[in-house]
Scaffold this motif. Structure first.
Motif, PDB file in Angstrom:
ATOM      1  N   ALA A  65       2.385   9.202  60.026  1.00  0.00           N
ATOM      2  CA  ALA A  65       2.558  10.015  58.509  1.00  0.00           C
ATOM      3  C   ALA A  65       2.705  11.391  59.013  1.00  0.00           C
ATOM      4  CB  ALA A  65       1.615   9.706  57.751  1.00  0.00           C
ATOM      5  N   LEU A  69       5.855  13.981  58.735  1.00  0.00           N
ATOM      6  CA  LEU A  69       5.965  14.882  58.192  1.00  0.00           C
ATOM      7  C   LEU A  69       6.138  16.511  58.766  1.00  0.00           C
ATOM      8  CD1 LEU A  69       2.861  13.976  55.618  1.00  0.00           C
ATOM      9  CD2 LEU A  69       5.185  14.405  54.851  1.00  0.00           C
ATOM     10  N   HIS A 293       3.539   5.503  53.549  1.00  0.00           N
ATOM     11  CA  HIS A 293       4.162   6.149  52.558  1.00  0.00           C
ATOM     12  C   HIS A 293       2.959   6.641  51.709  1.00  0.00           C
ATOM     13  CE1 HIS A 293       7.761   4.512  53.911  1.00  0.00           C
ATOM     14  NE2 HIS A 293       7.246   3.356  53.819  1.00  0.00           N
ATOM     15  N   LYS A 296       1.230   9.469  53.494  1.00  0.00           N
ATOM     16  CA  LYS A 296       2.007  10.457  53.565  1.00  0.00           C
ATOM     17  C   LYS A 296       1.587  11.589  52.506  1.00  0.00           C
ATOM     18  CE  LYS A 296       6.028   9.667  56.173  1.00  0.00           C
ATOM     19  NZ  LYS A 296       7.658   9.367  55.856  1.00  0.00           N
TER      20      LYS A 296
END
Ligand code: CP
Ligand code: NVA
Length: 315
Positions: A65, A69, A293, A296
């Protein structure tokens, strides 16, 4: 006076609007090929990840994650830290706050997490304690809604030990407005304080000892290991939980389109059979993917001082 960091400690500590905004951001991040505008983390942000217990999913999904990002992650095994030789949680939290931008902690006693957060000047994320596993349940609600639409008003049947994962399901039931039925042996049922909290919040929680009654017409059957990390009473657990195995006969009592969920790791043959794990109603691999997900979105929320784009927050 510096403001309190945006910790992600538990689902019961946050309001519905915030949790829903995080889920909306998770869905947007999952759909997007590139990080969408407004869902980035500050340039160069670094997450320290402290593990006092083993992990496969949490470790890899948090690290990926941060990578996706545009930030970075440092993995710390507590045994390799001075924490393992008696440096206090408070001192560790204060030092790490000077180096990194957020801390993820997997530990045993929940109080350790709260102490860490109390001393940290940066956001702290609960990556599992003996009390709860909120990141998991954010991923689970995301998974439920992808497969079955809005979770509000639906029925989730928890079969087995009313453990840390079950606690986070109860917190989520209060915040997202669905029913949780918990079927457990009397000795491994939910905490009375948790049930009192849920009642005060107006949550629909039904507690029983009959797995078949819990499964009847449910939208989702969910279970977890009979022996969590740190549990000692292995033989007593296995014998008491034997009638709480999720098999095809139990799944057949739920709605025909019900899904099966498990946070993993599964102990095939104990809490769940191969036929259910690998069967058509199982969504366990989507559930594992959604850790990435959901986390994140949690990271974006934490690292942007509790702010998410207005579009996500407005829903
Ligand atoms: N579900 C979960 O937290 O898995 P790990 O223990 O592998 O991180
Ligand atoms: N209840 C389990 C969850 C593992 C992800 C444990 O605490 O060991």
């Amino acid at each position: 006076m510096p403001s309190t960091p945006s910790h992600f400690l538990d689902i019961d500590a946050l309001d519905t609007r915030t949790l829903r905004a995080i889920l909306d951001a998770a869905a947007a991040l999952k759909k997007a090929r590139k990080v969408p505008k407004g869902l980035a983390v500050p340039k160069g942000a670094v997450l320290a990840m402290i593990f006092e217990k083993p992990s496969t999913r949490t470790r890899v999904s948090f690290e990926m994650a941060m990578h996706q990002l545009g930030g970075a992650a440092i993995v710390l095994n507590a045994q390799d830290m001075q924490l393992g030789r008696g440096e206090t949680i408070g001192d560790t939290a204060r030092v790490l706050s000077r180096y990194v931008d957020a801390i993820m902690l997997r530990t045993g006693p929940h109080q350790g997490l709260l102490d860490f957060a109390a001393y940290a000047d940066i956001p702290v994320i609960n990556a599992l304690t003996a009390r709860s596993h909120p990141c998991q349940i954010m991923a689970d609600v995301l998974t439920f809604e992808e497969h079955k639409g809005p979770i509000k008003g639906r029925v989730v049947a928890w079969i087995g030990d009313a453990n840390n994962v079950a606690t986070s399901w109860v917190h989520a039931a209060a915040r997202f407005g669905f029913t949780v039925r918990i079927a457990s042996p009397a000795d491994f049922g939910p905490d009375q304080d948790l049930l009192a909290w849920a009642r005060a919040e107006g949550a629909q929680i039904e507690v029983m000892e009959d797995a078949r009654a819990a499964a009847k017409d449910a939208d989702c059957i969910v279970t977890d290991t009979w022996v969590s990390m740190g549990d000692k009473d292995v033989a007593a657990r296995k014998s008491a939980l034997e009638p709480f195995r999720v098999d095809e006969a139990l799944m057949a009592l739920a709605k025909p389109d019900a899904i099966f969920m498990h946070c993993l790791p599964a102990h095939r043959g104990d809490e769940v059979t191969d036929a259910v794990m690998d069967g058509p109603q199982s969504v366990v691999w989507d559930e594992a993917e959604n850790r990435l997900h959901a986390q994140k979105a949690i990271l974006v929320w934490c690292l942007n001082k509790g702010r998410l784009p207005a579009r996500a927050a407005a829903k």
